[in-house]
Design an enzyme around this catalytic site. Structure first.
Site, PDB file in Angstrom:
ATOM      1  N   ASP A  18       0.854  -1.177   0.000  1.00 45.32           N
ATOM      2  CA  ASP A  18       0.000   0.000   0.000  1.00 45.32           C
ATOM      3  C   ASP A  18       0.898   1.237   0.000  1.00 45.32           C
ATOM      4  O   ASP A  18       2.088   1.160   0.312  1.00 45.32           O
ATOM      5  CB  ASP A  18      -0.890  -0.042   1.247  1.00 45.32           C
ATOM      6  CG  ASP A  18      -1.721   1.201   1.413  1.00 45.32           C
ATOM      7  OD1 ASP A  18      -2.401   1.597   0.449  1.00 45.32           O
ATOM      8  OD2 ASP A  18      -1.684   1.791   2.510  1.00 45.32           O
ATOM      9  N   ASP A  20      -0.348   5.115   0.931  1.00 44.21           N
ATOM     10  CA  ASP A  20      -0.647   6.071   2.000  1.00 44.21           C
ATOM     11  C   ASP A  20      -0.701   5.379   3.357  1.00 44.21           C
ATOM     12  O   ASP A  20      -1.446   4.416   3.549  1.00 44.21           O
ATOM     13  CB  ASP A  20      -1.979   6.774   1.715  1.00 44.21           C
ATOM     14  CG  ASP A  20      -1.899   7.676   0.499  1.00 44.21           C
ATOM     15  OD1 ASP A  20      -1.066   8.594   0.509  1.00 44.21           O
ATOM     16  OD2 ASP A  20      -2.652   7.449  -0.467  1.00 44.21           O
TER      17      ASP A  20
END
Length: 222
Positions: A18, A20
Site C-alpha cells: 500500500d 498512504d
C-alpha cells in the site's frame, strides 16, 4: 500500539505494498481535504476519518452518504483527487521506507494503492521515494479496497500465487482486502494495530529484507 514483541520471520515470493500510511505519510493532507468535505456535508469529521483511509474516495462517500447518487460521488471524488494531487504540504516518507524500497529493488514487489496515477506519482515523488515497476492504482480496478481485486491483480502481474504474497498495509480496508485475497498482512503503524494484521510494526525501520537463494524473500519483522 503494541508492536510485535519478538522478531517474526516470514518468507514470501512477492510483497504487495500500500502507499498512504504504509510508504508515505499523507495524513496531513488527507485530514485537510476530508474534514473540509465533512463540514460541507454536515457530517462528523471524526467519524468520517474513521472510514476514508484505504478506500477510493467515491467508495468512502457511498458509505457516508448512502442515498446520494454514485454520479455525484464520482464527480466529487475527481475534484478531491485533483485537490490532493496539488497539495503536497506535509507529505513525507514513513520512517524506513527509502531503505525498505531499496532492499526490494531486485525482488518481486508491487504498489497496490487506492490513489490514481497522478496522485500516487506525486506523493511518492514528494516523499522522495521511487515508484515500483509494477503498480496497481485506482484506474486498474473495478472495486475499491476492502475488495481484494487490487491485491489479486498485483499478484497476477508478478506471476506469484496469492498465498505466496505478503501485503503491507495500514488501514482497516486494506488489511481486510489483503486477507480476503488469501495473503498474509504486515500492519504498519497505530491505525493497523486494531484491524488484526498477522504482525504489526510501528514503521518500516522494524522490517529487514533478505533475498533467499531459492528466490524467496525473507522478512524479519519486529
Amino acid at each position: 500500539m503494541t508492536a510485535t514483541a519478538a522478531p517474526t520471520v516470514l518468507t514470501a515470493r512477492a510483497l504487495l505494498l500500500d502507499m498512504d500510511g504504509t510508504l508515505v505519510n499523507s495524513d496531513a493532507v488527507v485530514e485537510r481535504i476530508w474534514r473540509r468535505w465533512a463540514e460541507h456535508h454536515g457530517l462528523d469529521a471524526d467519524e468520517v476519518m474513521k472510514v476514508v483511509h484505504g478506500r477510493q474516495g467515491h467508495a468512502s462517500m457511498a458509505l457516508l452518504l448512502p442515498d446520494r447518487p454514485m454520479e455525484q460521488n464520482l464527480a466529487d471524488n475527481a475534484r478531491m483527487l485533483a485537490e490532493e494531487t496539488a497539495d503536497m504540504d506535509g507529505v513525507v516518507a514513513i520512517p524506513g521506507a527509502p531503505e525498505f524500497l531499496a532492499a526490494l529493488r531486485d525482488l518481486p514487489h508491487a504498489l497496490v494503492t487506492s490513489a490514481d496515477v497522478p496522485l500516487s506519482t506525486a506523493r511518492m515523488a514528494a516523499a522522495g521515494l521511487g515508484l515500483p515497476d509494477v503498480r496497481v492504482t485506482a484506474e486498474s480496478v473495478g472495486a475499491s479496497k476492502p475488495d481484494p481485486e487490487g491485491f489479486l491483480k498485483g499478484a497476477a502481474e508478478l506471476g506469484v500465487a496469492p498465498a505466496d504474497c505478503i501485503v503491507f498495509e495500514d488501514s482497516g480496508a486494506g488489511i481486510a482486502a489483503g486477507k480476503a485475497a488469501g495473503m498474509r498482512v504486515v500492519g504498519v503503524g497505530a491505525r493497523a494495530a486494531v484491524h488484526g494484521p498477522d504482525v504489526v510494526v510501528a514503521d518500516l525501520t522494524q522490517v529487514r529484507i533478505e533475498a533467499g537463494e531459492d528466490g524467496t524473500i525473507r522478512l524479519t519483522v519486529g
